[in-house]
Design an enzyme around this catalytic site. Sequence first.
Site, PDB file in Angstrom:
ATOM      1  N   PRO A   2       0.826  -1.182   0.000  1.00 49.96           N
ATOM      2  CA  PRO A   2       0.000   0.000   0.000  1.00 49.96           C
ATOM      3  C   PRO A   2       0.861   1.233   0.000  1.00 49.96           C
ATOM      4  O   PRO A   2       1.831   1.311   0.725  1.00 49.96           O
ATOM      5  CB  PRO A   2      -0.741  -0.106   1.303  1.00 49.96           C
ATOM      6  CG  PRO A   2      -0.508  -1.461   1.815  1.00 49.96           C
ATOM      7  CD  PRO A   2       0.635  -2.022   1.122  1.00 49.96           C
ATOM      8  N   GLU A   3       0.513   2.143  -0.851  1.00 47.65           N
ATOM      9  CA  GLU A   3       1.172   3.451  -0.848  1.00 47.65           C
ATOM     10  C   GLU A   3       0.227   4.438  -0.180  1.00 47.65           C
ATOM     11  O   GLU A   3      -0.797   4.047   0.372  1.00 47.65           O
ATOM     12  CB  GLU A   3       1.501   3.879  -2.281  1.00 47.65           C
ATOM     13  CG  GLU A   3       2.380   2.861  -3.009  1.00 47.65           C
ATOM     14  CD  GLU A   3       2.752   3.274  -4.411  1.00 47.65           C
ATOM     15  OE1 GLU A   3       2.842   4.485  -4.670  1.00 47.65           O
ATOM     16  OE2 GLU A   3       2.954   2.393  -5.252  1.00 47.65           O
TER      17      GLU A   3
END
Length: 296
Positions: A2-3
Site C-alpha cells: 500500500p502506498e
Amino acid sequence: MPELPEVETVARGLSRAMAGRIIEQVTLNRPDLRFPFPQGFAQRLAGAKIARMRRRAKYLLADLEPGGILLMHLGMSGRFDIKAAGPAKASVPADRQGATGAPHDPHRHVVFHMDDGSEIAYRDPRRFGFMDLADSEHEADHPRLRGLGVEPLGNALNESYLSNAFRGKQTSLKAVLLDQRIIAGLGNIYVCEALFRAGLSPRLKAGAVARNSTRARKAMAGLVTAIRDVLNEAIAAGGSSLRDYAGADGTLGTFQHGFEVYDRTGKRCLRPGCPGIIKRIVQNNRSSFFCPKCQH
DNA sequence: AGTCGAGCCTGCTGGC
DNA sequence: TGCCAGCAGGCTCGAC
C-alpha cells in the site's frame, strides 16, 4: 504495498470502525511481524480508547487515551479485516469455532477486540508490516517517523522544496521520488504514474531537473502538480486494489483501472496520438514503467 | 555522504 | 497438468 492513497483509505475505514471505541483485548498470534512486537504491547493497548486514527506517510497512527500512539505499517501485504459485532459471534463458543468449518487463517497475526463486540484483524502474509508504540509527546522522535520528508499533499511540497532537495543529486528522478526522507508516502506505482503525467523520464538525473532554467522550473512545477493530482485521484477512487490490498471495510479501490503506465509493459501509450509502447526497466531493484516517446 | 544491491517473507503468474 | 523462476505496492542494512 500500500502506498499513500491505500493507507489513507485504510485509515478512514479504521477510523469508522475504531475511533471513539475502547480496545478490550489484543490477541497476538505470533511474537513478531517484520520486527518483534514491543514489550507489553497487548497489555498496554488493553483498556485504551482510540481517540483518533490518522495517517503519516505510509504509517497508520492511532492516538490513544489516556496516552500513547499505536503505530502500524502495512508493509507489502498488510490489510485489515473488520468483523462487525453480531449475535452470531456470541452464539458460537470459541472452542467450537474450528468445528463449524471456519478455516484457520495462518496470516491473521493480530486481532483487536473492541468494546462494541467488533473484531479488527490484521492479516499480512509476507509479514513486511510492523506495529510499534510511541509517546504522544515525542511522536516526531520515533525512529520510524524521524527523518520522514514532507507530506506530498501538504503545502510543504512545492517547486522550491523539490528544487532544493534535488539540487546536485546524481541519482535518478525515480530513486529520489521513492526516497521517503524527501517526500514521504510515494511508492513505486504513483511515482511511475506521476512521472508519466509530468512527461519526465524516470532515468533523468534529479539534479538536471533542479537547474535554474525556465525549462527546468517548468518541469519541476509540472511534477509537483502531477504528484498531487495522481494521489488525489487515487484517494478519491479508494486506492488501487492489486493482489493483497483491500480497504479496511473490505471494499476494493478502483484506481488500478486508471494506471497509464504501471504494469502496462508492451501496451500502447494512452496519450492521444502517441505511438509509444510502454517500457519496463529496473532501477534500484524496482520496476519502472514509462513511455519512451513522451517522457524525456 | 550518497548510492546501490541484497535481504526480509509468502503467494501468484507465466513460460516451459 | 506440473514445476519453477521471476516478480510483487516497502523498508533497512551493509558495502563501496
